[in-house]
Design a protein around this motif. Structure first.
Motif, PDB file in Angstrom:
ATOM      1  N   THR A  91       0.821  -1.213   0.000  1.00  0.00           N
ATOM      2  CA  THR A  91       0.000   0.000   0.000  1.00  0.00           C
ATOM      3  C   THR A  91       0.852   1.259   0.000  1.00  0.00           C
ATOM      4  N   GLY A  92       2.044   1.187   0.590  1.00  0.00           N
ATOM      5  CA  GLY A  92       2.927   2.355   0.585  1.00  0.00           C
ATOM      6  C   GLY A  92       3.291   2.796  -0.818  1.00  0.00           C
ATOM      7  N   VAL A  95       0.204   4.606  -2.382  1.00  0.00           N
ATOM      8  CA  VAL A  95       0.028   5.978  -1.888  1.00  0.00           C
ATOM      9  C   VAL A  95       1.143   6.884  -2.396  1.00  0.00           C
ATOM     10  N   GLY A  96       2.384   6.388  -2.382  1.00  0.00           N
ATOM     11  CA  GLY A  96       3.501   7.188  -2.878  1.00  0.00           C
ATOM     12  C   GLY A  96       3.336   7.571  -4.334  1.00  0.00           C
TER      13      GLY A  96
END
Length: 434
Positions: A91-92, A95-96
């Protein structure tokens, strides 16, 4: 790190040609005064200094100034990540990539967007606080779909959640929410409102990117649609639906839906019905090359959608339908920059002045339907006039004469101001006034 944006100076942009986002005319040899985050004057005579007040002056060199552009149908998370990112990436990364694309979108001159599927409310919050650069966002949060609908990205071997299965990957990251039956639709709508949605997005028909559904399918029963509309209305906002076909469009309009997303397969009678209902047609000037579908079935659906564009635009103009513009680029990050090309493509269907108005004040009028959910409502968007938000662009070239100017923002877009802050300036350096 401070989450408060830096103080906005008093800024004067001198010697520019101003398009206000509404009418076809420009104000020649104008000065634009920005104080804080708002425009306070647009004048064809020089704006004076304010002794004791720090002022930045920018010589526009006769450039073309207009309000910041907007896109009424983006997927910030969806068009900054690939399909593999969605189903397998952390998920990082998702989002990034979303935050990075938000800045690129702003640098293309899009200062406001309506996101039509994805968990972008947290990104909106961080942008509004000044932590990251990006456009103002009207988030829909997860797009709500029925099982086997356009927004169902579960694999065939997965058991639906209602039968005891786990949420699909895209449901778990709030890109989609599958809900069947009026009660679950009510819950899904309220869930998105709780997480920061300014409007609600449902998928009410088939699409080119769909895994299971032909274009002709009708999705959500009238009772389910009415439940969604009731829940959104109770929060003072509205429902927008992905839908292409005449039967689908009529079903959602009869349920109280106020924004038709796409509509490319409509007939003239249905477009006249959109006008009769006072609904919006939020459409995209699709061309086949905007999306790439190796699967022949999806490619054929995409071709059918694109073939309907010109007729529907013509009928919308004939019947006075309120028409917005968007892109709907999805799951192909390499195509994200086509946003600017698609904006310029409006010139194939409208006059340049009509296209620029749609990209600015026209889309803004649609966004205002979010009512009290609109966190930017204390000043107008999409216009260049006193009291409006200070979101503006300066082009080297005249989009009223040649709309292709906006298709190449890297070279033609010299100045971007959002919320009174200079985001990009390739003009001669700004100098403090005496």
């Amino acid at each position: 790190m401070s989450t408060t944006p830096p103080a906005n100076p008093r800024t004067i942009i001198r010697n520019v040609r101003v398009f206000d986002g509404v009418g076809p005319d420009v104000t020649e040899n104008a000065d634009v005064l920005i104080e804080g985050s708002h425009i306070t004057a647009v004048s064809d005579s020089p704006v004076g200094d304010a002794p004791g007040t720090p002022t930045v002056e920018i010589d526009g060199k006769g450039g073309f100034v207009m309000p910041g552009m907007s896109d009424a149908h983006v997927h910030l998370m969806g068009n900054s990540n690939s399909y593999m990112d969605f189903i397998a990436g952390p998920t990082g990364i998702l989002v990034g990539n979303t935050i990075a694309e938000a800045k690129r979108m702003l640098l293309r001159g899009f200062t406001t967007v309506r996101d039509m599927g994805g968990d972008t409310a947290p990104v909106k919050t961080l942008i509004d606080r000044g932590v990251f650069e990006g456009p103002r966002i009207f988030p829909s949060q997860a797009m709500i779909s029925q099982t086997s609908g356009h927004g169902d990205f579960a694999f065939q071997y997965e058991t639906p959640e209602v039968f005891g299965g786990s949420p699909s990957r895209t449901d778990s990251i709030l890109f989609t929410r599958v809900a069947d039956g009026p009660e679950r639709v009510l819950t899904a709508v309220r869930e998105q409102l709780r997480s920061g949605a300014t409007q609600i997005k449902l998928t009410a028909g088939g699409g080119a990117a769909s895994m299971y559904d032909p274009l002709s399918t009708l999705q959500f029963t009238p009772e389910e649609l009415r439940a969604a509309v009731a829940a959104a209305s109770d929060y003072g906002t509205y429902v927008a639906t992905h839908v292409y076909t005449p039967h689908g469009i009529r079903r959602v309009l009869d349920a109280g839906v106020r924004s038709i997303e796409h509509g490319h397969l409509a007939d003239e009678e249905t477009i006249a019905y959109v006008a009769e209902k006072g609904a919006w047609l939020s459409m995209q000037p699709f061309a086949e090359e905007d999306h790439h579908y190796p699967d022949p079935n999806r490619a054929a659906k995409n071709r059918e959608i694109c073939d309907g564009t010109a007729e529907v635009y013509g009928w919308a103009a004939k019947h006075g339908v309120k028409t917005a513009w968007g892109t709907d680029l999805l799951l192909e990050p390499q195509s994200a920059a086509r946003q600017s090309v698609m904006a310029a493509r409006l010139g194939e269907f409208f006059t340049n002045a009509e296209a620029l108005a749609m990209l600015t004040s026209g889309n803004a009028a649609l966004f205002e339907m979010a009512g009290e959910r609109n966190t930017y409502a204390r000043a107008p968007l999409g216009v260049l006039q006193p009291g409006a938000w200070a979101d503006l662009l300066l082009f080297d070239g005249d989009p009223l004469a040649d709309l292709s100017v906006i298709a190449d923002p890297e070279h033609n877009l010299q100045l971007i101001v959002k919320n009174g802050q200079v985001v990009k300036n390739t003009l001669p350096a700004a100098t403090p006034a005496a």
